[in-house]
Scaffold this motif. Sequence first.
Motif, mmCIF file in Angstrom:
data_model
loop_
_atom_site.group_PDB
_atom_site.id
_atom_site.type_symbol
_atom_site.label_atom_id
_atom_site.label_comp_id
_atom_site.label_asym_id
_atom_site.label_seq_id
_atom_site.Cartn_x
_atom_site.Cartn_y
_atom_site.Cartn_z
ATOM 1 N N THR A 1 -6.243 0.865 -8.435
ATOM 2 C CA THR A 1 -5.668 0.659 -9.763
ATOM 3 C C THR A 1 -4.446 -0.247 -9.713
ATOM 4 O OG1 THR A 1 -6.426 2.828 -10.521
ATOM 5 C CG2 THR A 1 -4.629 1.811 -11.754
ATOM 6 N N THR A 2 -3.609 -0.059 -8.711
ATOM 7 C CA THR A 2 -2.326 -0.763 -8.641
ATOM 8 C C THR A 2 -2.429 -2.121 -7.965
ATOM 9 O OG1 THR A 2 -1.226 1.388 -8.499
ATOM 10 C CG2 THR A 2 0.079 -0.530 -7.886
ATOM 11 N N LEU A 3 -3.380 -2.279 -7.053
ATOM 12 C CA LEU A 3 -3.471 -3.491 -6.239
ATOM 13 C C LEU A 3 -4.773 -4.232 -6.544
ATOM 14 C CD1 LEU A 3 -2.271 -1.861 -2.877
ATOM 15 C CD2 LEU A 3 -0.877 -2.928 -4.677
ATOM 16 N N PRO A 4 -4.746 -5.210 -7.442
ATOM 17 C CA PRO A 4 -5.955 -5.920 -7.872
ATOM 18 C C PRO A 4 -6.675 -6.595 -6.710
ATOM 19 C CG PRO A 4 -4.077 -6.462 -9.289
ATOM 20 C CD PRO A 4 -3.531 -5.715 -8.112
ATOM 21 N N MET B 1 0.822 -1.211 0.000
ATOM 22 C CA MET B 1 0.000 0.000 0.000
ATOM 23 C C MET B 1 0.855 1.261 0.000
ATOM 24 S SD MET B 1 -3.299 -1.057 2.343
ATOM 25 C CE MET B 1 -4.282 0.284 1.660
ATOM 26 N N THR B 2 1.971 1.263 0.754
ATOM 27 C CA THR B 2 2.801 2.469 0.769
ATOM 28 C C THR B 2 3.581 2.627 -0.528
ATOM 29 O OG1 THR B 2 4.249 3.797 2.177
ATOM 30 C CG2 THR B 2 4.879 1.500 1.857
ATOM 31 N N MET B 3 3.956 1.495 -1.171
ATOM 32 C CA MET B 3 4.693 1.576 -2.433
ATOM 33 C C MET B 3 3.783 1.915 -3.605
ATOM 34 S SD MET B 3 7.907 0.964 -1.674
ATOM 35 C CE MET B 3 8.791 0.397 -3.125
ATOM 36 N N GLY C 1 -4.352 -15.981 2.368
ATOM 37 C CA GLY C 1 -5.271 -16.944 1.783
ATOM 38 C C GLY C 1 -6.520 -16.301 1.226
ATOM 39 N N ILE C 2 -6.393 -15.086 0.696
ATOM 40 C CA ILE C 2 -7.530 -14.371 0.125
ATOM 41 C C ILE C 2 -7.169 -13.830 -1.253
ATOM 42 C CG2 ILE C 2 -8.469 -13.722 2.376
ATOM 43 C CD1 ILE C 2 -7.208 -10.959 2.010
ATOM 44 N N THR C 3 -8.179 -13.436 -2.028
ATOM 45 C CA THR C 3 -7.944 -12.839 -3.346
ATOM 46 C C THR C 3 -8.492 -11.422 -3.439
ATOM 47 O OG1 THR C 3 -10.013 -13.788 -4.184
ATOM 48 C CG2 THR C 3 -7.974 -15.082 -4.494
ATOM 49 N N GLU C 4 -9.289 -11.045 -2.457
ATOM 50 C CA GLU C 4 -9.877 -9.702 -2.441
ATOM 51 C C GLU C 4 -9.823 -9.144 -1.021
ATOM 52 O OE1 GLU C 4 -13.825 -10.090 -3.899
ATOM 53 O OE2 GLU C 4 -13.217 -10.152 -6.013
ATOM 54 N N ALA D 1 8.542 4.270 -1.502
ATOM 55 C CA ALA D 1 8.738 4.982 -2.760
ATOM 56 C C ALA D 1 7.540 4.656 -3.631
ATOM 57 C CB ALA D 1 10.037 4.542 -3.439
ATOM 58 N N TYR D 2 7.428 5.348 -4.755
ATOM 59 C CA TYR D 2 6.362 4.985 -5.695
ATOM 60 C C TYR D 2 6.928 3.997 -6.693
ATOM 61 C CZ TYR D 2 2.921 5.267 -9.428
ATOM 62 O OH TYR D 2 2.006 4.948 -10.404
ATOM 63 N N ASP D 3 6.506 2.740 -6.580
ATOM 64 C CA ASP D 3 6.972 1.674 -7.463
ATOM 65 C C ASP D 3 5.821 0.699 -7.641
ATOM 66 O OD1 ASP D 3 8.137 -0.612 -8.621
ATOM 67 O OD2 ASP D 3 10.104 -0.147 -7.740
ATOM 68 N N ALA D 4 5.032 0.901 -8.696
ATOM 69 C CA ALA D 4 3.821 0.109 -8.901
ATOM 70 C C ALA D 4 4.126 -1.374 -9.055
ATOM 71 C CB ALA D 4 3.073 0.620 -10.126
ATOM 72 N N GLU D 5 5.228 -1.693 -9.729
ATOM 73 C CA GLU D 5 5.568 -3.110 -9.942
ATOM 74 C C GLU D 5 5.927 -3.780 -8.622
ATOM 75 O OE1 GLU D 5 8.764 -5.839 -12.502
ATOM 76 O OE2 GLU D 5 8.502 -3.692 -12.953
ATOM 77 N N LYS D 6 6.744 -3.102 -7.841
ATOM 78 C CA LYS D 6 7.132 -3.656 -6.548
ATOM 79 C C LYS D 6 5.926 -3.757 -5.618
ATOM 80 C CE LYS D 6 11.002 -3.252 -3.303
ATOM 81 N NZ LYS D 6 12.204 -2.454 -2.925
ATOM 82 N N ALA D 7 5.047 -2.756 -5.691
ATOM 83 C CA ALA D 7 3.838 -2.782 -4.868
ATOM 84 C C ALA D 7 2.979 -3.987 -5.210
ATOM 85 C CB ALA D 7 3.042 -1.494 -5.072
ATOM 86 N N ALA D 8 2.843 -4.278 -6.509
ATOM 87 C CA ALA D 8 2.038 -5.425 -6.939
ATOM 88 C C ALA D 8 2.634 -6.736 -6.441
ATOM 89 C CB ALA D 8 1.914 -5.437 -8.459
ATOM 90 N N ASP D 9 3.969 -6.817 -6.427
ATOM 91 C CA ASP D 9 4.620 -8.034 -5.927
ATOM 92 C C ASP D 9 4.340 -8.224 -4.438
ATOM 93 O OD1 ASP D 9 5.656 -8.601 -8.414
ATOM 94 O OD2 ASP D 9 7.623 -7.704 -8.005
ATOM 95 N N TYR D 10 4.497 -7.153 -3.668
ATOM 96 C CA TYR D 10 4.186 -7.234 -2.234
ATOM 97 C C TYR D 10 2.732 -7.647 -2.039
ATOM 98 C CZ TYR D 10 8.512 -4.968 -0.538
ATOM 99 O OH TYR D 10 9.809 -4.661 -0.205
ATOM 100 N N TRP D 11 1.866 -7.080 -2.838
ATOM 101 C CA TRP D 11 0.432 -7.333 -2.712
ATOM 102 C C TRP D 11 0.109 -8.808 -2.956
ATOM 103 C CZ3 TRP D 11 -3.518 -5.195 -0.541
ATOM 104 C CH2 TRP D 11 -4.828 -5.479 -0.945
ATOM 105 N N THR D 12 0.693 -9.366 -4.019
ATOM 106 C CA THR D 12 0.466 -10.773 -4.330
ATOM 107 C C THR D 12 0.933 -11.668 -3.195
ATOM 108 O OG1 THR D 12 0.691 -10.363 -6.711
ATOM 109 C CG2 THR D 12 1.008 -12.630 -5.954
#
Length: 570
Positions: free
Chosen positions: A434-437, A337-339, A405-408, A387-398
């Motif tokens: 937008t960044t975190l599905p 969330m912070t990234m 154990g959740i998808t939403e 920092a603002y890094d959408a790709e890194k944020a998505a990796d952390y999120w996944t």
Amino acid sequence: MKKTKAVLALLMAGTMMLGVVGCGGSSSSTAESTATGTESTGGAAGTATDAAASASDLNVMLETPVESLDPQQATDGTSFEVIADYTDGLMQMDADGQAVPAIAESYDVSDDGLTYTFHLRTDAKWSNGTPVTAADFVFGWQRAVDPAVASEYAYMLSDIGQVKNAAEIIAGEMDKSELGVTAVDDNTLQVELNVPVSYFLSLMYFPTFYPVNEEFFNSCGDTFATSPETVLANGAFVLDSYQPAATAFHLTKNADYYDADRVQLSGLSYQVIQDSQQALMSYQTGALDTTLVNGEQVDQVQDDPEFKTIGAGYLWYVSPNISGVPELANLNVRLAMTMAIDRDSITADVLKDGSASTYTAVPMEFAAGPDGSDFSADQTRFADVCAYDAEKAADYWTKGLEELGITELSLDMVVDADDAPQKVAQVLKEQWETTLPGLTVNLVVEPKKQRVEDMQNGNFQLGLTRWGPDYADPMTYLGMWVTDNSNNYGLWSNADYDAIIDECTTGDLCTDAEGRWEKLYDAEQIVMDEAVIFPLYTQCNAEMLSSKVTGVEYHPVALNRVYKDAVKTE
């Protein structure tokens, strides 16, 4: 005298203040006056007899109502400003933000730095005619640590000020009468500390340390500090029109102020206007002498010579409820969330007021180290976790969702019912979703007082909040995240962090300026690595100030605006 000057010089060396540099609605809100002509002010408001505004008053816009006029109960910048309008503490700020004498005409400090003796001026009096005495400070400070009062800022005396026995009294282990503050006589106040505190004098202009007249307080009962009749003034102005949650109120120059010749304004007329467009219109019609502007309004007025951006000192950030929300207890979710936050788009495209994107737990340009450098000058220090890094944020999120154990995930975020916070919150919602599905963020708009109460009570998931520095040292921020601190909204706890803070406040490092500074960086590293907060920006206020007005002092620490030297010409 040499000792006094030496201590003040040390305080000045450890303080870096912002000058006038580049740096909280309903569209139906109105600025109706609560005054209905001349009010009887009784004993509390001595010299003020007419609540009506004068043409030579300074007309000031506030974005949020006053929450409390009780100096030991107030917690917000708006309340602090108004309380300081009519109350002086032992010290006050000069134009550069340094601590200079106020009610204390002079002071002495013992060689070991553990005892301060303040010599009070003999010409200071309350607005009911009684002298301001050392006993008034003793009573006020005892109220601040009294568990029955439950002051949110009690830790300013214990953890920050290190006043002897304050911590034990707050914990209920000692009686408040044992606090290390003594009225030697009417004009001599002695304060005993546990350890030397280099910034102690700068705490003395903070409202929690203001005096309260015990006899007057007792005469008010439960109504203390709720009306002009239930407050006393010893400062530049006298409150003569006010009701709790008022949208307009008034103060008149205090003719009996010991420094009355310094004060040129006839009074202060405040208007609470939460709709920024309405506020700007009021300024343009002359109903206001100063107002905040933001967003698209800045584009309209930025070429106006009456427009300026002023450092406000506040760090705005998102606080996740780490203890109360299992999903937010997951570090990868918090890092995601912070990234995912594009802070530059918030400051440049939404606020447009000079606010600076911030990537540290301690904001910029208010605290200087032993070498004079800004504690937070390096905004890339924690780039790997903030920092603002959408790709890194998505990796952390996944990773976070897999661990849970959740998808939403759906989260609520509480936000103040003021223009700027709502605009910022909307952008945060869009960026996160937008960044975190699979993430949904629901905005819960509340009056500031309710939002603060909900966060204090743990009744929130995410909270958009701010903190302004109470004194010019990084500890004013880092002290918040100690286990069980009242401002540690997410109830985060880390034993290593607590140990560092202890070492810097009561341990060997409290007298080792350079060693302490480095350890404070270690503490900040833990906060950032753990994503205890999501820092957003260091606030600047974009303001319109009438060309008829000069001498308003702006400070990023403790009291953001001071009017003692303000002048308004016709």
